[in-house]
Design an enzyme around this catalytic site. Sequence first.
Site, mmCIF file in Angstrom:
data_model
loop_
_atom_site.group_PDB
_atom_site.id
_atom_site.type_symbol
_atom_site.label_atom_id
_atom_site.label_comp_id
_atom_site.label_asym_id
_atom_site.label_seq_id
_atom_site.Cartn_x
_atom_site.Cartn_y
_atom_site.Cartn_z
ATOM 1 N N TYR A 191 0.926 -1.352 -0.121
ATOM 2 C CA TYR A 191 -0.060 0.111 -0.060
ATOM 3 C C TYR A 191 0.852 1.297 0.084
ATOM 4 C CZ TYR A 191 -4.348 2.620 0.741
ATOM 5 O OH TYR A 191 -5.547 3.344 0.625
ATOM 6 N N GLU A 239 2.349 6.395 -7.004
ATOM 7 C CA GLU A 239 1.231 7.261 -7.519
ATOM 8 C C GLU A 239 1.671 8.940 -7.372
ATOM 9 O OE1 GLU A 239 -2.593 6.140 -5.826
ATOM 10 O OE2 GLU A 239 -2.121 4.190 -6.055
#
Length: 241
Positions: free
Chosen positions: A163, A170
């Site tokens: 995660y 990103e």
Amino acid sequence: MASSEEDGSAEDKENNKKKTKRPFVTAWLTIYNIVMTAGWMVLAVAMIRFYIQKGTHKGLYKSISRTLKFFQTFALLEIFHCAFGMVRTSVIVTGVQVCSRIFMVWFVTHSIKQIQNEESVLLFLVAWTVTEITRYSFYTFSLLNHLPYFIKWARYNLFIVLYPVGVAGELLTIYAALPYVRKSGMLSVRLPNKYNVSFDYYICLIIVMLSYIPLFPQLFFHMLRQRRKVLHGEVMVEKED
């Protein structure tokens, strides 16, 4: 008494409807999760094959972009699954996760071709792929009532690393896109225009990056709570046995 009997009859009818619908819901969710597991496994194989053949990540995104865009966009159905009560998951949590992925695919990496060979793109692609194979496998086997322990373990442990890695990928990708967006003015609307509306995509991307500050901890700690709940349940069962 008459009113109570009518209410009971209506409740029985509603329960019967739910029992009738449930097998169809289970069948649909099983098919959906099998398809999504297969789709992300195809992506994983394509990524590995590309790297073995080319020896570099450059050109990887372009080679898998169609498959990635299809399966990531198809995940919009998960919001409807939550909204219609087919799964017991928060619509908001699911909506944020799915929409953020779609935004990254369509409005960042697809739209700004200059960043497609960035290392950060590889970072989130690997994190997404491993995460989704694990997640959809978990759902599939759970629906079939045959959940292998290693998949359950992977589901509630790998996200601790994947995660943050995915989020880092990103954010770095959006950051890499900023100079190109600022220079080109892409997807922006300038005044004056007949609608009297302005929109700056460059500012939008900065706001998106800043939104990770409150959203990431909430989603990450939500998963940690789920992990503690599941592992605590396992410990209790072991003690009772």
